[in-house]
Design a protein around this motif. Sequence first.
Motif, PDB file in Angstrom:
ATOM      1  N   VAL A   1       0.865  -1.177   0.000  1.00 23.45           N
ATOM      2  CA  VAL A   1       0.000   0.000   0.000  1.00 23.45           C
ATOM      3  C   VAL A   1       0.904   1.230   0.000  1.00 23.45           C
ATOM      4  O   VAL A   1       1.716   1.410   0.905  1.00 23.45           O
ATOM      5  CB  VAL A   1      -0.948   0.009   1.216  1.00 23.45           C
ATOM      6  N   ARG A   2       0.771   2.043  -1.039  1.00 21.14           N
ATOM      7  CA  ARG A   2       1.528   3.292  -1.132  1.00 21.14           C
ATOM      8  C   ARG A   2       0.820   4.307  -0.241  1.00 21.14           C
ATOM      9  O   ARG A   2      -0.382   4.503  -0.349  1.00 21.14           O
ATOM     10  CB  ARG A   2       1.574   3.774  -2.579  1.00 21.14           C
ATOM     11  N   SER A   3       1.590   4.943   0.666  1.00 20.39           N
ATOM     12  CA  SER A   3       0.989   5.819   1.675  1.00 20.39           C
ATOM     13  C   SER A   3       1.881   7.007   1.990  1.00 20.39           C
ATOM     14  O   SER A   3       3.091   6.953   1.799  1.00 20.39           O
ATOM     15  CB  SER A   3       0.789   5.044   2.990  1.00 20.39           C
ATOM     16  N   ASN A   4       1.252   8.052   2.509  1.00 21.88           N
ATOM     17  CA  ASN A   4       1.967   9.151   3.147  1.00 21.88           C
ATOM     18  C   ASN A   4       1.836   8.921   4.642  1.00 21.88           C
ATOM     19  O   ASN A   4       0.719   8.687   5.140  1.00 21.88           O
ATOM     20  CB  ASN A   4       1.365  10.508   2.778  1.00 21.88           C
ATOM     21  N   ILE A   5       2.956   8.964   5.369  1.00 24.20           N
ATOM     22  CA  ILE A   5       2.958   8.649   6.800  1.00 24.20           C
ATOM     23  C   ILE A   5       3.643   9.786   7.551  1.00 24.20           C
ATOM     24  O   ILE A   5       4.710  10.251   7.143  1.00 24.20           O
ATOM     25  CB  ILE A   5       3.695   7.324   7.065  1.00 24.20           C
ATOM     26  N   VAL A   6       3.024  10.202   8.669  1.00 21.44           N
ATOM     27  CA  VAL A   6       3.621  11.207   9.546  1.00 21.44           C
ATOM     28  C   VAL A   6       3.660  10.618  10.953  1.00 21.44           C
ATOM     29  O   VAL A   6       2.661  10.089  11.445  1.00 21.44           O
ATOM     30  CB  VAL A   6       2.804  12.521   9.568  1.00 21.44           C
ATOM     31  N   VAL A   7       4.820  10.699  11.593  1.00 18.45           N
ATOM     32  CA  VAL A   7       4.979  10.243  12.974  1.00 18.45           C
ATOM     33  C   VAL A   7       4.570  11.405  13.885  1.00 18.45           C
ATOM     34  O   VAL A   7       5.151  12.483  13.811  1.00 18.45           O
ATOM     35  CB  VAL A   7       6.436   9.810  13.261  1.00 18.45           C
ATOM     36  N   LEU A   8       3.571  11.182  14.747  1.00 16.27           N
ATOM     37  CA  LEU A   8       3.030  12.262  15.568  1.00 16.27           C
ATOM     38  C   LEU A   8       3.609  12.344  16.970  1.00 16.27           C
ATOM     39  O   LEU A   8       3.422  13.350  17.649  1.00 16.27           O
ATOM     40  CB  LEU A   8       1.502  12.152  15.645  1.00 16.27           C
ATOM     41  N   ASP A   9       4.268  11.304  17.444  1.00 22.38           N
ATOM     42  CA  ASP A   9       4.898  11.386  18.765  1.00 22.38           C
ATOM     43  C   ASP A   9       6.086  10.436  18.840  1.00 22.38           C
ATOM     44  O   ASP A   9       6.409   9.748  17.885  1.00 22.38           O
ATOM     45  CB  ASP A   9       3.890  11.144  19.901  1.00 22.38           C
TER      46      ASP A   9
ATOM     47  N   PRO B   1      10.309   9.563  19.713  1.00 23.92           N
ATOM     48  CA  PRO B   1      11.602  10.140  19.322  1.00 23.92           C
ATOM     49  C   PRO B   1      11.657  10.578  17.860  1.00 23.92           C
ATOM     50  O   PRO B   1      12.432  11.457  17.509  1.00 23.92           O
ATOM     51  CB  PRO B   1      12.601   9.012  19.578  1.00 23.92           C
ATOM     52  N   SER B   2      10.836   9.993  17.004  1.00 28.32           N
ATOM     53  CA  SER B   2      10.838  10.338  15.578  1.00 28.32           C
ATOM     54  C   SER B   2       9.718  11.302  15.212  1.00 28.32           C
ATOM     55  O   SER B   2       9.401  11.466  14.030  1.00 28.32           O
ATOM     56  CB  SER B   2      10.719   9.065  14.736  1.00 28.32           C
ATOM     57  N   ALA B   3       9.113  11.932  16.214  1.00 25.23           N
ATOM     58  CA  ALA B   3       7.998  12.850  15.965  1.00 25.23           C
ATOM     59  C   ALA B   3       8.380  13.885  14.914  1.00 25.23           C
ATOM     60  O   ALA B   3       9.472  14.441  14.941  1.00 25.23           O
ATOM     61  CB  ALA B   3       7.593  13.541  17.261  1.00 25.23           C
ATOM     62  N   GLY B   4       7.478  14.093  13.975  1.00 26.41           N
ATOM     63  CA  GLY B   4       7.710  15.066  12.914  1.00 26.41           C
ATOM     64  C   GLY B   4       8.258  14.459  11.643  1.00 26.41           C
ATOM     65  O   GLY B   4       8.229  15.100  10.592  1.00 26.41           O
ATOM     66  N   ASP B   5       8.743  13.218  11.705  1.00 27.58           N
ATOM     67  CA  ASP B   5       9.259  12.579  10.495  1.00 27.58           C
ATOM     68  C   ASP B   5       8.103  12.308   9.539  1.00 27.58           C
ATOM     69  O   ASP B   5       7.030  11.853   9.952  1.00 27.58           O
ATOM     70  CB  ASP B   5       9.968  11.260  10.814  1.00 27.58           C
TER      71      ASP B   5
END
Length: 144
Positions: A45-53, A55-59
């Motif tokens: 599945v091709r997706s856009n992913i944002v980490v919200l919390d 250590p990688s928050a904002g990636d």
Amino acid sequence: MTASPFAAPATTSGIDWKTVNGALLYIEPLNSEKVTSNYGESDVVRSNIVVLDGPSAGDRYDDCLVFPKVLANQLRPKIGEKVLGRLGQGQAKLGQSAPWLLAEATAADIEVGVAYINQQASGQLQPPAPQQAPATNTGGQPPF
């Protein structure tokens, strides 16, 4: 020498699921496709992913291919929608790795997700007032 009117090619990078284990993820599944790799053909599945919390928050991982089978199966019916969930792993079967999957978002997670999409829509990606992290949180603040 003239300034170039062209953008440099983007670097390719995939998401390291171990790095974001336990993090709250905002995912926009874009489409489902078959790809061939060294391991054979896979439904991804091709997706856009944002980490919200955590250590990688904002990636951000735009146009990312989601290979883990259980995770891809969770996202496939949600193509064109917004998905919010906490990344984790299920129980491993004998001789196999534990599958990656999304746990349903808690009420606190939903507040963080709603704040993110509201601030994204307004173009004001600024941190909200500090919130107490859920017990499964790996730390860090939401990236907005």
